[in-house]
Design an enzyme around this catalytic site. Structure first.
Site, PDB file in Angstrom:
ATOM      1  N   ASP A   1      -6.283  18.224 -15.141  1.00 12.62           N
ATOM      2  CA  ASP A   1      -6.734  16.775 -15.243  1.00 12.62           C
ATOM      3  C   ASP A   1      -6.284  16.733 -16.674  1.00 12.62           C
ATOM      4  O   ASP A   1      -6.737  17.137 -17.825  1.00 12.62           O
ATOM      5  CB  ASP A   1      -7.957  16.322 -15.133  1.00 12.62           C
TER       6      ASP A   1
ATOM      7  N   TYR B   1     -15.173  15.926 -16.227  1.00 10.50           N
ATOM      8  CA  TYR B   1     -15.568  14.421 -16.440  1.00 10.50           C
ATOM      9  C   TYR B   1     -16.624  14.217 -15.280  1.00 10.50           C
ATOM     10  O   TYR B   1     -16.429  14.948 -14.084  1.00 10.50           O
ATOM     11  CB  TYR B   1     -14.542  13.389 -16.149  1.00 10.50           C
TER      12      TYR B   1
ATOM     13  N   LYS C   1      -7.234   5.249 -19.388  1.00  9.95           N
ATOM     14  CA  LYS C   1      -7.713   5.795 -20.887  1.00  9.95           C
ATOM     15  C   LYS C   1      -6.484   5.919 -21.953  1.00  9.95           C
ATOM     16  O   LYS C   1      -5.999   4.602 -21.825  1.00  9.95           O
ATOM     17  CB  LYS C   1      -8.304   7.164 -20.554  1.00  9.95           C
TER      18      LYS C   1
ATOM     19  N   ARG D   1       1.055  -1.165  -0.041  1.00 10.51           N
ATOM     20  CA  ARG D   1      -0.115  -0.044   0.033  1.00 10.51           C
ATOM     21  C   ARG D   1       0.602   1.365  -0.098  1.00 10.51           C
ATOM     22  O   ARG D   1       0.250   2.222  -0.405  1.00 10.51           O
ATOM     23  CB  ARG D   1      -1.026   0.003   1.383  1.00 10.51           C
TER      24      ARG D   1
HETATM   25  N1  PLP Z   1     -10.741  12.345 -15.688  1.00  9.05           N
HETATM   26  C1  PLP Z   1     -11.201  12.435 -16.805  1.00  9.05           C
HETATM   27  C2  PLP Z   1     -11.100  13.388 -17.673  1.00  9.05           C
HETATM   28  C3  PLP Z   1     -11.803  11.115 -17.328  1.00  9.05           C
HETATM   29  O1  PLP Z   1     -12.484  10.801 -18.604  1.00  9.05           O
HETATM   30  C4  PLP Z   1     -12.035   9.959 -16.428  1.00  9.05           C
HETATM   31  C5  PLP Z   1     -12.742   8.690 -16.802  1.00  9.05           C
HETATM   32  O2  PLP Z   1     -13.455   8.752 -17.568  1.00  9.05           O
HETATM   33  C6  PLP Z   1     -11.598  10.239 -14.925  1.00  9.05           C
HETATM   34  C7  PLP Z   1     -10.857  11.496 -14.567  1.00  9.05           C
HETATM   35  C8  PLP Z   1     -11.492   9.090 -13.783  1.00  9.05           C
HETATM   36  O3  PLP Z   1     -10.754   8.139 -14.179  1.00  9.05           O
HETATM   37  P1  PLP Z   1     -10.833   6.620 -13.603  1.00  9.05           P
HETATM   38  O4  PLP Z   1     -12.170   6.065 -14.252  1.00  9.05           O
HETATM   39  O5  PLP Z   1      -9.695   6.020 -13.892  1.00  9.05           O
HETATM   40  O6  PLP Z   1     -11.157   6.760 -12.274  1.00  9.05           O
END
Ligand code: PLP
Length: 404
Positions: A191, A119, A216, A66
């Site tokens: 992000d 998101y 992704k 962890r």
């Molecule tokens: N940020 C963006 C722009 C995303 O498109 C996503 C998921 O689609 C996330 C964060 C969250 O990622 P995760 O699904 O790996 O938790």
């Protein structure tokens, strides 16, 4: 046997009795060319003094998974290379990275200014969960510098933006965001999932914290769920690390191993997917039945000029379009292309199709969706690395099937 020294002896009675005990892997003068997978949860130290040294940072060494493990380290360091940063951290998901970062940096009473088209789960976290902890968020149009500045108040600690919005592919004014973060001495969090370091390098715009959903494009094969977070300030990164370890956002070694494997082909995948996206966007633009194509590399994109300053020559692999004919036509399109998965994800090697009105944006009212331009005929395509001609043909024929 070639390459394998005998290290367990069938004649050794003690070894037979202690079969439950772990052994060392056989010694070898050659080395594996592939990163070994190390699923061990615990790491044995040689003495209590050595463990002291490890915990005090005098010696490098793993203790408990962890708190870190080799497969996460290898993956983090490779993403660090792409982002031109040091000491990034891998987490169990993109949302894990975001949550660890927020838990490490904010406290009750603090305020965030964030883009209004983040998101979905990030929006939800800021709308429903953070207020329970006394943290409020103002959502603003990320293309509008005046609106962003107007939302900054005395309690604002953070600007949180994505570079390209989902699913309408608007471009955030990253230079303005960077300037405002510096002017008001607040954290600039980016992000970078949609854009990836191949198209946008947050460090060039003085980002304080970079987030990725490795799930992704970086992972690229839809077989891992992982996140990444890095802060430019080492003390801040230590706080984020501590939050991730305490809240338990540990990544699985196998997921890290798979993602590292996926990352090897990332530059090639990105290049091909982006080149396919350009071709597909133009091909869709010529289809009868398509009302509008949204692609930041097209001159008819509302942020075409801004996209050039933010993304340079890399408008990315995401294409959105609006089909005429509403939900009925949308269903027909999905049925007409069974080989393109209708799935709410992005960044896979193969093209996927998503329909925001029934998935990511179903929580909004029809009017709220319309205000964003998301009709029942709105699709977002995550373009993969298939043969471009085949892809365009599939879409052209599916769109024409919606007209009959
Ligand atoms: N940020 C963006 C722009 C995303 O498109 C996503 C998921 O689609 C996330 C964060 C969250 O990622 P995760 O699904 O790996 O938790």
């Amino acid at each position: 046997m070639v390459g394998c020294n005998r290290y367990l002896d069938p004649m050794d009675k003690k070894q037979k009795r202690s079969i439950v005990r772990r052994t060392q892997i056989p010694a070898s003068v050659s080395r594996p060319v592939v990163t070994p997978l190390m699923p061990s949860v615990v790491y044995a130290s040689k003495s209590a003094d050595q463990l002291d040294d490890q915990y005090e940072g005098r010696l490098e060494g793993y203790t408990y998974a962890r708190e870190g493990h080799p497969n996460a380290t290898v993956l983090a360091q490779k993403i660090d290379l792409l982002e031109n940063v040091n000491d990034g951290l891998i987490t169990s998901s993109g949302m894990g990275a975001i949550t660890a970062m927020l838990m490490a940096t904010l406290k009750s009473g603090d305020h965030i200014v964030a883009a209004d088209q983040l998101y979905g789960r990030s929006l939800r976290l800021m709308t429903y969960d953070l207020p329970r902890l006394g943290i409020q968020t103002s959502f603003v149009d990320p293309t509008d510098r005046t609106a962003i500045e107007a939302a900054i108040g005395p309690k604002t600690r953070m600007l949180f933006f994505e570079v390209v919005s989902n699913p309408t592919l608007r471009i955030s004014d990253m230079r303005a965001i960077a300037d405002l973060a510096r002017k008001y001495q607040i954290l600039q969090v980016v992000d970078n999932t949609f854009t990836t370091p191949a198209a946008y390098q947050p460090v060039d715009f003085k980002a304080d914290i970079i987030i990725h959903s490795v799930t992704k494009l970086l992972g690229g094969h839809s077989d891992v769920t992982l996140g990444y977070v890095v802060a430019s300030d080492s003390d801040l990164q230590k706080q984020i690390y501590d939050a991730a370890v305490t809240w338990g956002f540990t990544p699985s070694p196998f997921d890290c191993w798979l993602a590292e494997r996926g990352l090897h082909s990332f530059p090639l995948r990105f290049e091909k997917a982006q080149s396919n996206a350009r071709v597909l966007a133009d091909s869709l633009g010529e289809c009868q039945g398509v009302e509008k194509v949204i692609y930041p590399g097209r001159q008819d994109h509302p942020d075409f000029e801004l996209a050039k300053t933010v993304l340079g020559e890399n408008p990315g692999n995401m294409v959105s379009f609006r089909l005429s004919g509403g939900r009925e036509a949308a269903n027909r399109l999905i049925r007409a292309m069974p080989e393109v998965p209708f799935a709410p994800t992005l960044g896979d090697v193969a093209t996927t199709l998503s329909h925001p009105a029934s998935s990511s944006h179903r929580g909004l009212s029809a009017d709220e969706r319309l205000a964003l331009g998301i009709t029942e005929g709105f699709f977002r395509v995550s373009v993969g690395i298939e043969d471009a001609e085949m892809l365009c043909e599939e879409f052209r024929s599916a769109v024409s099937a919606t007209l009959n």
